[in-house]
Scaffold this active site. Sequence first.
Site, PDB file in Angstrom:
ATOM      1  CG  HIS A 104      -0.837  -1.195  -1.325  1.00 48.18           C
ATOM      2  ND1 HIS A 104      -0.930  -0.100  -0.496  1.00 48.18           N
ATOM      3  CD2 HIS A 104      -0.766  -2.259  -0.503  1.00 48.18           C
ATOM      4  CE1 HIS A 104      -0.903  -0.488   0.755  1.00 48.18           C
ATOM      5  NE2 HIS A 104      -0.817  -1.796   0.788  1.00 48.18           N
TER       6      HIS A 104
ATOM      7  CG  ASP B 263      -1.879   3.071  -1.447  1.00 51.49           C
ATOM      8  OD1 ASP B 263      -2.696   2.414  -2.113  1.00 51.49           O
ATOM      9  OD2 ASP B 263      -0.848   2.570  -0.960  1.00 51.49           O
TER      10      ASP B 263
ATOM     11  CB  SER C  54      -2.752  -2.313   3.408  1.00 47.20           C
ATOM     12  OG  SER C  54      -1.388  -2.128   3.583  1.00 47.20           O
TER      13      SER C  54
END
Length: 723
Positions: free
Chosen positions: A86, A222, A657
């Site tokens: 992402h 991810d 992230s």
Amino acid sequence: MLALALTTLHAREPKSPLPGPPDEGMWLPLLIGQNHEEMKRMGLELTPEMIYSANQSSLKDAIVWFGGFCTGEIISSEGLILTNHHCGYDAIQSHSTVQNDYLTNGFWAANKEAELPCEGLSVSFLVRMEDVTARFKNEIPADLPEDQRSSKVQQLSAEIVKNATAGTHYRAMVKDMFYGNEYYLFVYEDFTDVRLVGTPPEAVGKFGGDTDNWMWPRHTGDFSLFRVYAGKDGKPAAYSKDNVPHKPKHVLSVSIEGVKPNDFAMVFGFPGRTTRYLVSESIKMAQELTNPARIRLRDTRLKIWKEDMDANPAVRIQYASKYARIANYWKYFIGQNKGLKRLRTVEQKQKLEKEFNAWAAANPERQAKYGSVVDNLKKAVENFRPYALNFVYINEALFAPEILSFALQSQALSQTLPQDKKIARNEEAIAKAVAEFRKAVDEHFKDYYPPTDKKVFAKILKMYYDDIPKDQQPAVFNDVVVKQYKGDFNKFADAVFAKSIFADKAKMEAFLKKPEYSVLAKDPAWSFANACLQHVTTKVRPPYLAYEMEVTKWGRVYTAGLREWQPNKKFYPDANSTIRLTYGKVKDYKPMDAVQYDYITYLDGVMEKEDPSNPEFVVPQRLGELYAKKDYGRYADQTGRLPVCFITDNDITGGNSGSPVIDGKGRLIGLAFDGNWEAMTGDLVFDPELKRTINVDIRYVLFIIDKYAGATHLIKEMNVVGR
Ligand code: ARG
């Protein structure tokens, strides 16, 4: 502070006899020595200098600030960067077309020549950091009025930055901590040639989609891979075919030994923003007013986008990244509001404030210093509250139509154009501004579908008009929409989109051939956007700035007071996009009464969730085949199953992230990518029992690269250890 709120409220004293904080805390790596004893007891085998050192290679040299919004880590001596899918999403999307759909199919560069340059993407390495608080303390009198103080802070910061970067190609910034009780200098080296190396298909990298987003148990791979390039001299350089892979100062080795409960785990990265020292009144305002507004405005926009994305494959790709971005925090705010209610966060804070006030009142000197600080913070919120909705609507409604935010991007160009025909044109300056603006034009129209934006425009501006007090609205709403279009936002939208050069690339090109101010002035999108901007600048921003100033001023006193109140507790500053280390352990949790969640998920769970009729839960055929054959190579655990994700009790937030999860020996064991639904209040309050970090297990990452994609040349670059 919040751990403190929780311990006093629910007697949630950590059960271990260890003193100091539990696993809460986003620590400045420079100061990690203060936590080192505890980290060692928990399983760390490194010295503080092996984690952070300004002079010799240390872990921090393998961590990059990825694009300014995420974190990445170096996993090969040839500059290979691992981050989240992402985080790479925008880059992946921008290389995707209906014919070459890397979002759907994934992408693996067979060799370095095939890696894809990503314009506008950069990564930054932290060169060093330094506590510069003393300069500020010495040169800024404590009683200086807040506005003068902030200009003095800016001036001092600029000086420090200038000295820190003189004669180098580095970039530096000074950031305040604890609302300006402390200041730190950060020096970065930025690399601007970053290339896409590999990504799994969305059906792996975004498996579970928005349904599973912010949730455990999770089954998402991810991750994506990039590479940082440098000039031949090893220094940062703009993209060029002749650039070479950057030789990093430190490379993380990758451990496939696997994780088990209570294993030490630390996360190193760039958390964006937390506000853990807010008073109850602020949280109350978010819960009652601003969060619900954000949710309903994003909901409106997302529904319109989704319908058109589902109907049109080109629109699906064009809006994929924008959609994911808006949807991510739409769901975040929904979760946060549920959590605020369930965890009674406002009440917890009120209790804490009462105790703090009692402590202050017990001593006249303290009373003079801290006795009214909580009240002052509450008053600041009260004063701002009537304007808060408008402030949210500015971003989430007024400038949500892409045509309007795009129109504002022509500001620099419009300023070079004489408003009066009699004034001579500076063609050179105009040409320069056109060239600059053209980048924005190309970027905008590449991912723009006017019919979709027109629907958003009509609907969301109507919401602005209906929901915001009339005396706080830009006059154009009344002067144009009400008077000329009888308040019919659809008719207004029709007119704007039929005429505006900002909705039509051909018209825009024609304008750019010979730009005239009169064209802009007559353009309905441009004039509406500018009238709104003017209003925002003169009417909406001032109360907000006043609020911010009060919060900063009293926040500084309040955080100082909290630290004085709890002298034995280690405090850490709110996240502010500076590099932090958080440590804790692999740990399961209990989300609700009678339910226990495991700490790890397996590929079996991916197959359980498989639903070919739902795009969020499609399992790629090849993955299904590998599962059927249990062909996991060396990546299965001792039970023969393939791990996918695991959780730790680390303290992270957005911006983390892509951060590496690192074991006690300094090796990469996973990749942080999310927080969990039960603790969506985490940016406001850390709840040690509920807050978890969701990580992709590094074994799943390697399995996908190696067995699924067959990109073994990438595995060979890495230093894989453990089995
Ligand atoms: N919640 C994740 C984060 O903020 C982003 C996950 C992106 N995935 C998605 N389905 N939107 O880091």
